[in-house]
Design a protein around this motif. Structure first.
Motif, PDB file in Angstrom:
ATOM      1  N   LYS A   1      12.041 -97.739  22.387  1.00  0.00           N
ATOM      2  CA  LYS A   1      11.601 -99.049  21.900  1.00  0.00           C
ATOM      3  C   LYS A   1      10.816 -99.804  22.963  1.00  0.00           C
ATOM      4  N   GLU A   2      11.207 -99.629  24.226  1.00  0.00           N
ATOM      5  CA  GLU A   2      10.541-100.350  25.310  1.00  0.00           C
ATOM      6  C   GLU A   2       9.285 -99.635  25.821  1.00  0.00           C
ATOM      7  N   TYR A   3       9.308 -98.308  25.886  1.00  0.00           N
ATOM      8  CA  TYR A   3       8.221 -97.564  26.525  1.00  0.00           C
ATOM      9  C   TYR A   3       7.446 -96.638  25.593  1.00  0.00           C
TER      10      TYR A   3
ATOM     11  N   TRP B   1      14.914 -95.353  37.764  1.00  0.00           N
ATOM     12  CA  TRP B   1      13.755 -94.498  37.478  1.00  0.00           C
ATOM     13  C   TRP B   1      13.041 -94.067  38.773  1.00  0.00           C
TER      14      TRP B   1
ATOM     15  N   SER C   1       6.276 -91.177  26.363  1.00  0.00           N
ATOM     16  CA  SER C   1       6.459 -92.587  26.729  1.00  0.00           C
ATOM     17  C   SER C   1       5.395 -93.003  27.743  1.00  0.00           C
ATOM     18  N   ASP C   2       5.376 -94.301  28.055  1.00  0.00           N
ATOM     19  CA  ASP C   2       4.454 -94.841  29.057  1.00  0.00           C
ATOM     20  C   ASP C   2       4.945 -94.609  30.485  1.00  0.00           C
ATOM     21  N   ARG C   3       6.207 -94.239  30.676  1.00  0.00           N
ATOM     22  CA  ARG C   3       6.760 -94.026  32.021  1.00  0.00           C
ATOM     23  C   ARG C   3       6.281 -92.696  32.565  1.00  0.00           C
TER      24      ARG C   3
ATOM     25  N   GLN D   1      16.856 -94.008  22.253  1.00  0.00           N
ATOM     26  CA  GLN D   1      16.195 -94.900  21.288  1.00  0.00           C
ATOM     27  C   GLN D   1      15.825 -96.233  21.948  1.00  0.00           C
ATOM     28  N   GLU D   2      16.719 -96.782  22.753  1.00  0.00           N
ATOM     29  CA  GLU D   2      16.444 -98.045  23.456  1.00  0.00           C
ATOM     30  C   GLU D   2      15.251 -97.887  24.403  1.00  0.00           C
ATOM     31  N   PHE D   3      15.219 -96.787  25.126  1.00  0.00           N
ATOM     32  CA  PHE D   3      14.105 -96.503  26.031  1.00  0.00           C
ATOM     33  C   PHE D   3      12.802 -96.388  25.241  1.00  0.00           C
TER      34      PHE D   3
END
Length: 176
Positions: free
Chosen positions: A147-149, A103, A123-125, A143-145
């Motif tokens: 779930k985390e962000y 990133w 997202s939070d990123r 989808q994985e990203f």
């Protein structure tokens, strides 16, 4: 005799039509390859130096003149692309597949076709200009990203100008 000439003419017309159609397929222009981001490259939208900012970057290559426009973030790429004067133009578009690169320092070997990518909006990123659209080659990676962000997964065709401005105060820049 007239029937034979008519049959011959119809057969010739059919062969000509088939040949013309197949010729068009062979004459399509090859899609240009992505271009590496170089030290000192400036964003086509905001003018910032692209190097040194986190998150996915974008690029648009015009098919007519092969002009390359580079963007410090996917958000800036879409902001430019969705303008009325650009929306119907033919461009080859690339973004970073963030499942394949870091990133903080996206690697140009991870550039993928932007039209085939999946995006996480909200997202939070943060990217170069604050909120950005995280880009991925597969929906499962997006989808994985998510779930985390946090955020929402969208296809290229679903992105609108509203997605670019939601939660993004003007003038906010990350990393400055």
């Amino acid at each position: 005799m007239k029937q034979n000439k008519l049959n011959w003419l119809l057969a010739a017309l059919a062969v000509f039509t088939l040949t013309a159609c197949s010729g068009e397929e062979e004459q399509t222009t090859a899609r240009p390859d992505p271009v590496h981001f170089e030290s000192g490259d400036e964003c086509h939208v905001c003018g910032m130096i692209i190097e040194g900012f986190p998150g996915p970057k974008g690029q648009a290559i015009t098919e007519k003149d092969q002009k390359v426009r580079k963007f410090c973030s996917t958000r800036d790429m879409f902001a430019w692309l969705l303008q009325p004067e650009n929306v119907n133009r033919n461009h080859t578009l690339y973004v970073h597949d963030m499942a394949q690169t870091d990133w903080q320092n996206p690697n140009d070997t991870a550039l993928i076709d932007a039209r085939d990518a999946f995006y996480v909006v909200g997202s939070d990123r943060k990217g170069a200009m604050g909120p950005t659209l995280a880009s991925f080659a597969t929906e499962s990676a997006a989808q994985e990203f998510m779930k985390e962000y946090g955020g929402k997964v969208l296809k290229y065709s679903e992105i609108t100008l509203d997605h670019l401005t939601a939660g993004a105060p003007m003038g906010q820049m990350s990393g400055m």
